[in-house]
Scaffold this active site. Structure first.
Site, short mmCIF file in Angstrom:
data_model
loop_
_atom_site.label_atom_id
_atom_site.label_comp_id
_atom_site.label_asym_id
_atom_site.label_seq_id
_atom_site.Cartn_x
_atom_site.Cartn_y
_atom_site.Cartn_z
N PRO A 260 10.35 -5.95 -13.15
CA PRO A 260 9.30 -6.36 -12.51
C PRO A 260 9.42 -4.86 -11.71
O PRO A 260 9.61 -5.47 -10.15
CB PRO A 260 9.97 -7.44 -11.94
CG PRO A 260 10.83 -7.82 -11.98
CD PRO A 260 11.65 -7.47 -13.44
N CYS A 261 8.49 -3.52 -12.31
CA CYS A 261 9.03 -2.93 -11.50
C CYS A 261 7.49 -2.81 -10.09
O CYS A 261 8.12 -2.29 -9.43
CB CYS A 261 8.89 -1.29 -12.42
SG CYS A 261 7.44 -1.37 -13.25
N HIS A 262 7.07 -3.66 -10.68
CA HIS A 262 6.25 -4.06 -9.50
C HIS A 262 6.21 -4.76 -8.46
O HIS A 262 5.46 -4.79 -6.90
CB HIS A 262 4.72 -5.04 -10.08
CG HIS A 262 5.07 -6.20 -10.53
ND1 HIS A 262 5.84 -6.65 -11.28
CD2 HIS A 262 5.30 -7.48 -9.30
CE1 HIS A 262 6.12 -7.88 -11.51
NE2 HIS A 262 5.68 -8.50 -10.17
#
Length: 185
Positions: A147-149
């Protein structure tokens, strides 16, 4: 290694087409991301995978015939509100040992929280490697599940996102987070 084609599926996530590519022999997610106006079929996922792991991409791609694989089921459950549904998915992507540490650290950031790039570098064991941690985010091939968001700038701003800041904002909202809700530094 198997010569069987990689499986590919499209799942609606928050009203957006989300594409997933995985190896059928182990169920490991190899590439994933949202379609965009400029890339409606998410062909860039295949191109990025082919660049990073030519042998794997050479196996070709086939649609998930069952439509009920663990990958698809988990993505649908996440989209329906079970935010932990994607946590158990197996992921595998090529990269340096430090990038692998960053990607593992990303998976430890829970839905509903965010961290800064500085904190991410610390979580990955190299507090001074902020730019390298940011680069690992930018080169993450398995969006959403890795989850780079959930990474924000130290000033609280959203920062960039390969699939657009509007998608990043929607994901954070879906997870109950905001850019100002940083868990660490």
């Amino acid at each position: 290694m198997s010569s069987q084609p990689l499986f590919r599926a499209e799942v609606d996530v928050l009203g957006r087409p989300f594409h997933a590519i995985w190896t059928p022999e182990d169920g490991a997610l190899r590439a994933a991301g949202f379609a965009t106006a400029a890339d409606p079929a998410a062909d860039s996922l295949v191109e990025r995978l082919a660049r990073l792991d030519p042998g794997l991409a050479a196996r070709g791609f086939a649609p998930d015939a069952s439509g009920s694989s663990p990958v698809v089921s988990s993505l649908r459950a996440y989209a329906a509100g079970d935010l932990r549904a994607i946590d158990g998915l197996i992921v595998a992507q090529p990269g340096s040992p430090f990038r692998a540490e960053v990607w593992q650290a990303l998976r430890r950031v829970p839905a509903g929280g965010t961290v800064t790039y500085t904190a991410l570098a610390s979580l990955a064991g190299r507090p001074k490697a902020v730019r390298a941690a940011a680069s690992a985010c930018a080169n993450n091939l398995i969006a959403l599940v890795v989850p780079c968001h959930r990474i924000v700038r130290s000033d609280g701003g959203l920062g960039g996102y390969l699939f657009g800041t509007e998608v990043k904002e929607r994901l954070l909202s879906h997870e109950g987070a905001g850019a100002q809700q940083a868990l660490f530094g």
